[in-house]
Design a protein around this motif. Sequence first.
Motif, short mmCIF file in Angstrom:
data_model
loop_
_atom_site.label_atom_id
_atom_site.label_comp_id
_atom_site.label_asym_id
_atom_site.label_seq_id
_atom_site.Cartn_x
_atom_site.Cartn_y
_atom_site.Cartn_z
N PHE A 1 0.84 -1.20 0.00
CA PHE A 1 0.00 0.00 0.00
C PHE A 1 0.87 1.26 0.00
O PHE A 1 0.68 2.17 -0.81
CB PHE A 1 -0.94 -0.02 1.21
CG PHE A 1 -1.73 1.25 1.38
CD1 PHE A 1 -2.77 1.55 0.53
CD2 PHE A 1 -1.42 2.13 2.40
CE1 PHE A 1 -3.50 2.72 0.69
CE2 PHE A 1 -2.14 3.30 2.56
CZ PHE A 1 -3.18 3.60 1.71
N SER A 2 1.85 1.30 0.88
CA SER A 2 2.71 2.49 0.99
C SER A 2 3.50 2.73 -0.28
O SER A 2 3.59 3.87 -0.76
CB SER A 2 3.68 2.33 2.16
OG SER A 2 2.99 2.21 3.37
N VAL A 3 4.09 1.69 -0.83
CA VAL A 3 4.87 1.83 -2.05
C VAL A 3 3.96 2.27 -3.20
O VAL A 3 4.31 3.17 -3.98
CB VAL A 3 5.62 0.53 -2.39
CG1 VAL A 3 6.21 0.57 -3.79
CG2 VAL A 3 6.71 0.25 -1.36
N ALA A 4 2.80 1.66 -3.31
CA ALA A 4 1.87 2.00 -4.40
C ALA A 4 1.44 3.46 -4.32
O ALA A 4 1.42 4.16 -5.34
CB ALA A 4 0.65 1.08 -4.36
N VAL A 5 1.11 3.92 -3.14
CA VAL A 5 0.72 5.33 -2.98
C VAL A 5 1.88 6.23 -3.38
O VAL A 5 1.69 7.21 -4.10
CB VAL A 5 0.25 5.61 -1.54
CG1 VAL A 5 0.15 7.10 -1.27
CG2 VAL A 5 -1.08 4.93 -1.27
N GLY A 6 3.08 5.90 -2.95
CA GLY A 6 4.25 6.68 -3.33
C GLY A 6 4.48 6.70 -4.83
O GLY A 6 4.88 7.71 -5.40
N LEU B 1 -6.11 -3.27 -4.25
CA LEU B 1 -6.92 -2.16 -4.74
C LEU B 1 -7.49 -1.39 -3.57
O LEU B 1 -7.63 -1.92 -2.46
CB LEU B 1 -8.02 -2.62 -5.69
CG LEU B 1 -9.21 -3.38 -5.13
CD1 LEU B 1 -10.39 -3.22 -6.08
CD2 LEU B 1 -8.89 -4.84 -4.96
N CYS B 2 -7.79 -0.14 -3.81
CA CYS B 2 -8.44 0.71 -2.82
C CYS B 2 -9.01 1.93 -3.54
O CYS B 2 -8.80 2.11 -4.74
CB CYS B 2 -7.47 1.14 -1.72
SG CYS B 2 -6.17 2.26 -2.26
N GLU B 3 -9.73 2.72 -2.78
CA GLU B 3 -10.23 3.98 -3.29
C GLU B 3 -9.52 5.11 -2.55
O GLU B 3 -9.43 5.09 -1.32
CB GLU B 3 -11.75 4.09 -3.10
CG GLU B 3 -12.50 3.09 -3.93
CD GLU B 3 -14.00 3.13 -3.71
OE1 GLU B 3 -14.48 3.93 -2.86
OE2 GLU B 3 -14.71 2.36 -4.38
N HIS B 4 -8.99 6.05 -3.31
CA HIS B 4 -8.33 7.23 -2.76
C HIS B 4 -9.27 8.40 -2.97
O HIS B 4 -9.68 8.67 -4.10
CB HIS B 4 -7.00 7.46 -3.49
CG HIS B 4 -6.28 8.69 -3.07
ND1 HIS B 4 -5.57 9.46 -3.96
CD2 HIS B 4 -6.14 9.29 -1.86
CE1 HIS B 4 -5.02 10.47 -3.32
NE2 HIS B 4 -5.35 10.40 -2.05
N ILE B 5 -9.60 9.09 -1.89
CA ILE B 5 -10.52 10.22 -1.99
C ILE B 5 -9.73 11.52 -1.85
O ILE B 5 -8.97 11.70 -0.90
CB ILE B 5 -11.61 10.12 -0.92
CG1 ILE B 5 -12.35 8.79 -1.09
CG2 ILE B 5 -12.57 11.30 -1.03
CD1 ILE B 5 -13.21 8.41 0.06
N LEU B 6 -9.93 12.39 -2.83
CA LEU B 6 -9.28 13.69 -2.84
C LEU B 6 -10.29 14.79 -2.51
O LEU B 6 -11.40 14.80 -3.06
CB LEU B 6 -8.71 14.00 -4.23
CG LEU B 6 -7.58 13.15 -4.74
CD1 LEU B 6 -7.37 13.39 -6.23
CD2 LEU B 6 -6.31 13.47 -3.98
N LEU B 7 -9.91 15.69 -1.63
CA LEU B 7 -10.66 16.90 -1.38
C LEU B 7 -10.08 17.95 -2.33
O LEU B 7 -8.91 18.31 -2.21
CB LEU B 7 -10.53 17.34 0.08
CG LEU B 7 -11.27 18.61 0.47
CD1 LEU B 7 -12.79 18.38 0.39
CD2 LEU B 7 -10.88 19.03 1.87
N THR B 8 -10.89 18.40 -3.28
CA THR B 8 -10.39 19.22 -4.37
C THR B 8 -11.13 20.54 -4.46
O THR B 8 -12.37 20.57 -4.39
CB THR B 8 -10.56 18.45 -5.71
OG1 THR B 8 -9.98 17.16 -5.57
CG2 THR B 8 -9.88 19.18 -6.85
N GLU B 9 -10.40 21.62 -4.61
CA GLU B 9 -11.03 22.93 -4.75
C GLU B 9 -11.82 23.00 -6.05
O GLU B 9 -11.44 22.41 -7.06
CB GLU B 9 -9.96 24.04 -4.78
CG GLU B 9 -9.29 24.30 -3.46
CD GLU B 9 -8.30 25.44 -3.54
OE1 GLU B 9 -8.42 26.33 -4.42
OE2 GLU B 9 -7.35 25.42 -2.72
#
Length: 147
Positions: A64-69, A135-143
């Motif tokens: 997970f950490s490597v993938a996010v990076g 797999l996972c879902e990454h949620i972004l808070l976006t302006e």
Amino acid sequence: MFIKKYYEEFELEESRTTLGRTITETDIVMHAGQTGDYFPHHMDEEWCKTQPFKERIAHGTLIFSVAVGMTAQVINEVAMTYGYERLRFTKPVFIGDTIRVKVSIKDKKDHKRPQYGLVTELVEVFNQKDELVMLCEHILLTEKKDV
């Protein structure tokens, strides 16, 4: 690289794929030291020979950490991580496996604060055999641009 990509500019189904990265024994040993997770599944080669996978497996949290990076190729100045959901490890990753990450825009919705939107990215990690390993879902808070 810095960019400004606003909520309105994210398109559903748009995707990007990273280059590959090979997971090494050093990765596993360092992750064990950083987290304190010395479970034999990751550290005991002889014990693993008696188990179904027959060899050591990488920590799920390492993958997970490597993938996010690996996905952090560009810094979006108008978005930040809101969180991760639905994290699943679908196959083991072994020493010597090479992973790559595909990120696809899955969903967009308004946030309770009208100047922001939530963008959900589907994060899929594949090994060198093109098998889905995480797999996972990454949620972004976006302006929002138009508020």
